[in-house]
Design a protein around this motif. Structure first.
Motif, short mmCIF file in Angstrom:
data_model
loop_
_atom_site.label_atom_id
_atom_site.label_comp_id
_atom_site.label_asym_id
_atom_site.label_seq_id
_atom_site.Cartn_x
_atom_site.Cartn_y
_atom_site.Cartn_z
N ARG A 225 2.92 -15.17 -1.85
CA ARG A 225 2.82 -15.00 -3.29
C ARG A 225 1.40 -14.59 -3.63
O ARG A 225 0.43 -15.27 -3.26
N THR A 226 1.24 -13.47 -4.34
CA THR A 226 -0.09 -12.94 -4.68
C THR A 226 -0.12 -12.61 -6.16
O THR A 226 0.90 -12.65 -6.86
N ARG A 227 -1.33 -12.28 -6.61
CA ARG A 227 -1.53 -11.88 -8.01
C ARG A 227 -2.22 -10.52 -8.02
O ARG A 227 -3.29 -10.37 -7.42
N HIS A 228 -1.63 -9.55 -8.69
CA HIS A 228 -2.18 -8.21 -8.72
C HIS A 228 -2.04 -7.66 -10.14
O HIS A 228 -0.94 -7.70 -10.73
N ALA A 229 -3.19 -7.15 -10.67
CA ALA A 229 -3.20 -6.56 -12.02
C ALA A 229 -2.64 -7.54 -13.06
O ALA A 229 -1.91 -7.15 -13.97
N GLY A 230 -2.99 -8.82 -12.91
CA GLY A 230 -2.57 -9.82 -13.88
C GLY A 230 -1.12 -10.24 -13.76
O GLY A 230 -0.60 -10.92 -14.66
N GLN A 231 -0.43 -9.87 -12.67
CA GLN A 231 0.99 -10.21 -12.51
C GLN A 231 1.20 -10.91 -11.18
O GLN A 231 0.68 -10.48 -10.15
N ASP A 232 2.01 -11.99 -11.21
CA ASP A 232 2.39 -12.68 -9.97
C ASP A 232 3.48 -11.88 -9.26
O ASP A 232 4.42 -11.39 -9.91
N ARG A 233 3.33 -11.78 -7.91
CA ARG A 233 4.31 -11.01 -7.14
C ARG A 233 4.63 -11.75 -5.84
O ARG A 233 3.77 -12.42 -5.26
N TRP A 234 5.90 -11.62 -5.41
CA TRP A 234 6.28 -11.99 -4.05
C TRP A 234 6.21 -10.72 -3.21
O TRP A 234 6.84 -9.72 -3.53
N VAL A 235 5.44 -10.76 -2.14
CA VAL A 235 5.32 -9.60 -1.24
C VAL A 235 5.96 -9.98 0.09
O VAL A 235 5.49 -10.89 0.78
N PHE A 236 7.07 -9.29 0.42
CA PHE A 236 7.77 -9.50 1.69
C PHE A 236 7.22 -8.50 2.71
O PHE A 236 6.99 -7.32 2.39
N HIS A 237 7.06 -8.97 3.95
CA HIS A 237 6.56 -8.12 5.03
C HIS A 237 7.58 -8.12 6.17
O HIS A 237 8.03 -9.18 6.62
N VAL A 238 7.97 -6.90 6.61
CA VAL A 238 8.83 -6.74 7.78
C VAL A 238 7.99 -6.01 8.82
O VAL A 238 7.75 -4.81 8.71
N GLN A 239 7.53 -6.75 9.83
CA GLN A 239 6.60 -6.22 10.83
C GLN A 239 7.30 -6.08 12.17
O GLN A 239 8.05 -6.97 12.60
N ASP A 240 7.05 -4.94 12.85
CA ASP A 240 7.63 -4.73 14.18
C ASP A 240 6.55 -4.25 15.14
O ASP A 240 5.44 -3.94 14.73
N ASN A 241 6.91 -4.18 16.41
CA ASN A 241 6.00 -3.67 17.44
C ASN A 241 6.55 -2.39 18.05
O ASN A 241 6.44 -2.16 19.25
N GLY A 242 7.16 -1.57 17.19
CA GLY A 242 7.83 -0.36 17.66
C GLY A 242 6.90 0.81 17.88
O GLY A 242 5.69 0.65 18.13
N ILE A 243 7.45 2.00 17.74
CA ILE A 243 6.71 3.22 18.09
C ILE A 243 5.68 3.59 17.04
O ILE A 243 4.75 4.34 17.33
N GLY A 244 5.79 3.08 15.82
CA GLY A 244 4.81 3.37 14.78
C GLY A 244 5.01 4.75 14.15
O GLY A 244 5.80 5.58 14.64
N ILE A 245 4.30 4.99 13.07
CA ILE A 245 4.41 6.24 12.30
C ILE A 245 3.01 6.72 11.96
O ILE A 245 2.15 5.94 11.52
#
Length: 540
Positions: free
Chosen positions: A443-463
């Motif tokens: 949970r973070t705060r950005h530009a005066g608004q609370d947000r839930w930031v979900f992260h989907v992280q992998d160890n794949g080939i990358g972009i």
């Protein structure tokens, strides 16, 4: 709707010289009234300076008079010391009495020398010289002969004392010194009186001048601020009317050149805004009509895409079914090229089926309802990993989830986003190492608004960074069909779903270093939402 202006804006500059004629500048208007108080303050300062210098001179005269008075008293004292020492020796014959006589003589000479330097009049110097002469005669004609006679006999010294010559000389000297003290006392009194008079005058001038200057400053400041305030209030009232749409309103004539110019600019602005508002109204009408036409076209286009995709599935299923029947019944009975054609047809049919299903998903996501309900994202990820279990086992992958909250959102769209991101992480894995997918949230705060930031992280080939935005376009692929299957619509559908949820989707990635997709959603709090559940893992 604002009324039309009473005159066009191009007339305002032509009337400007008439409105500004004879008007003082703002600097002159503000500073000129303060000239008299400042001049009075300057005069008070000069008078105080002169008075201070004059008082310093009077104090110096007082100090000098006091010093001369002390010296005159010291002369009289030393003369008495000399006389007592000389008489004590004549009476007693004791040589110790001559010591005060000699010390008094030295002190008397020093006082005469000092008083001579501080004398202020010729009469004072003349009297001082007479006193010095009388004392010298006393010493030569009386004191010294009596001292010499006493060394022979007391009778001879007493005879000289009885003549009274020395006493007459000392009395004359004391009379002159008395006159000198009287004169010096007069000078001291005059200097003291003059100093007190100077101080009283300076005090009167200072207090009176400051009070008068303060009164003038207050009066001037009041008049200036009243005029400026009235002018600014008139400008503010005119600006308020113009802001309210009364563009025909014109500013009154201002008493200051700069304020008059400002009023003219308000008049020009009002006329210009009136013209632009008319143009904006016309543009708004055209834009409204264009938006209505565009919305209708978009609805028709989406409906066509949905219907076309839906209707294409039936003949495609027929083609696919008969192609599979041909493959099963005539496999190996025809030549090798016929088997290859049948395989190409089957593969193309499957790709077409996948493409149509993705197009339908894209259409459904863009038209999905906005209804929300509590969504346990931990349970959602657990269900997704269960659906992808076969893919996870074949990739020998590990999917972990931790810190996932219960949020208020659309469960169908959330499932679509997370399933696509996890599925992509499993698909684009690095063949040299086991796949590892981590799902987390913060949970973070950005530009005066609370947000839930979900992260989907992998160890794949990358972009590579230059493709970070391209992959979110429709039908955008970075690899051939033989390397990684798919229609190239998945991430476009995912971003569309994220936008439907009121969020954002972006990624951080480097070739060979894996990728991390970020989904930011606004926080909607309700008292019924529980805390995030403990971490969950799904292993190969």
């Amino acid at each position: 709707m604002a009324a039309p202006a009473s005159r066009p804006p191009d007339l305002a500059p032509a009337t400007a010289p008439r409105r500004r004629a004879g008007r003082p500048s703002l600097r002159s208007f503000l500073l000129r009234p303060f000239l008299l108080p400042f001049t009075l303050l300057l005069g008070v300062g000069v008078a105080v300076t002169v008075g201070v210098h004059r008082n310093e001179d009077q104090l110096r005269r007082v100090s000098d008079a006091q010093t001369r008075m002390l010296l005159l008293n010291d002369l009289n004292t030393q003369l008495s010391v000399m006389e007592n020492g000389e008489r004590g020796y004549v009476i007693t014959g004791d040589p110790d009495f001559l010591a005060p006589y000699r010390e008094g003589d030295a002190a008397f000479r020093a006082a005469v020398f000092a008083l001579h330097d501080l004398s202020v009049t010729d009469l004072q110097r003349t009297n001082l010289a007479r006193v010095q002469s009388l004392v010298l005669r006393w010493q030569e004609d009386a004191a010294r002969p009596e001292i010499a006679a006493r060394s022979d006999s007391l009778a001879q010294a007493a005879s000289l004392v009885q003549q009274g010559k020395g006493r007459d000389l000392l009395n004359d000297a004391r009379d002159i010194m008395s006159v000198m003290r009287t004169n010096e006392s007069g000078r001291l009194s005059a200097a003291t009186t003059a100093s007190q008079s100077t101080l009283a005058t300076v005090r009167t001038l200072t207090v009176g001048g400051l009070l008068l200057s303060l009164a003038l400053l207050l009066l001037t400041a009041y008049r200036v601020t009243r005029t400026v305030t009235h002018s600014l209030n008139d400008l503010n009232a005119g600006a308020t009317d113009i802001a309210a749409g009364q563009y025909q309103r014109r500013m009154p004539v201002m008493p200051v050149r700069e304020l008059a110019q400002l009023g003219e600019q308000f008049d020009v602005m009002a006329a210009a805004v009136q013209e632009r508002e008319q143009a904006l109204r016309e543009s708004a009408e055209a834009l409204r009509a264009s938006n209505t036409h565009l919305e209708r076209s978009n609805r028709e286009l989406e409906q066509f895409a949905y219907v076309a995709s839906h209707d294409l599935q039936e003949p495609l299923r027929t083609i696919g079914s008969y192609t599979e029947l041909l493959a099963r019944r005539y496999q190996g009975q025809l030549d090798e090229r016929a088997d290859q054609y049948i395989a190409f047809t089957t593969s193309a049919t499957q790709r077409m089926k996948t493409l149509i299903q993705d197009l339908l998903a894209y259409s459904r996501v863009r038209n999905a309802p906005r209804a929300t309900q509590p969504v346990d994202t931990t349970a959602l990820v657990r269900d997704i990993t269960a659906d992808l279990e076969q893919q996870i086992l074949s990739a020998q992958a590990q999917v972990t989830a931790h810190g996932l909250p219960v949020i208020l959102s659309n469960p169908e769209l959330m499932r679509h986003v997370l399933q696509n991101l996890i599925g992509n992480a499993l698909k684009f894995r690095d063949p040299t190492r086991p796949a590892l997918v981590q799902v987390s949230a913060e949970r973070t705060r950005h530009a005066g608004q609370d947000r839930w930031v979900f992260h989907v992280q992998d160890n794949g080939i990358g972009i590579a960074p230059e493709y970070h935005e391209r992959i979110f376009g429709v039908f955008q692929r970075l690899h051939g069909m033989d390397e990684y299957p798919g229609s190239g619509i998945g991430l476009a559908v995912t971003r569309s779903a994220a936008e439907q949820l009121g969020g954002q989707l972006w990624l951080d990635s480097e070739p060979g270093q894996g990728s991390t997709f970020h989904l930011a959603l606004p926080v909607v709090t309700t008292p019924d939402l529980p805390e995030p559940t403990p971490p969950q893992e799904k292993h190969a």
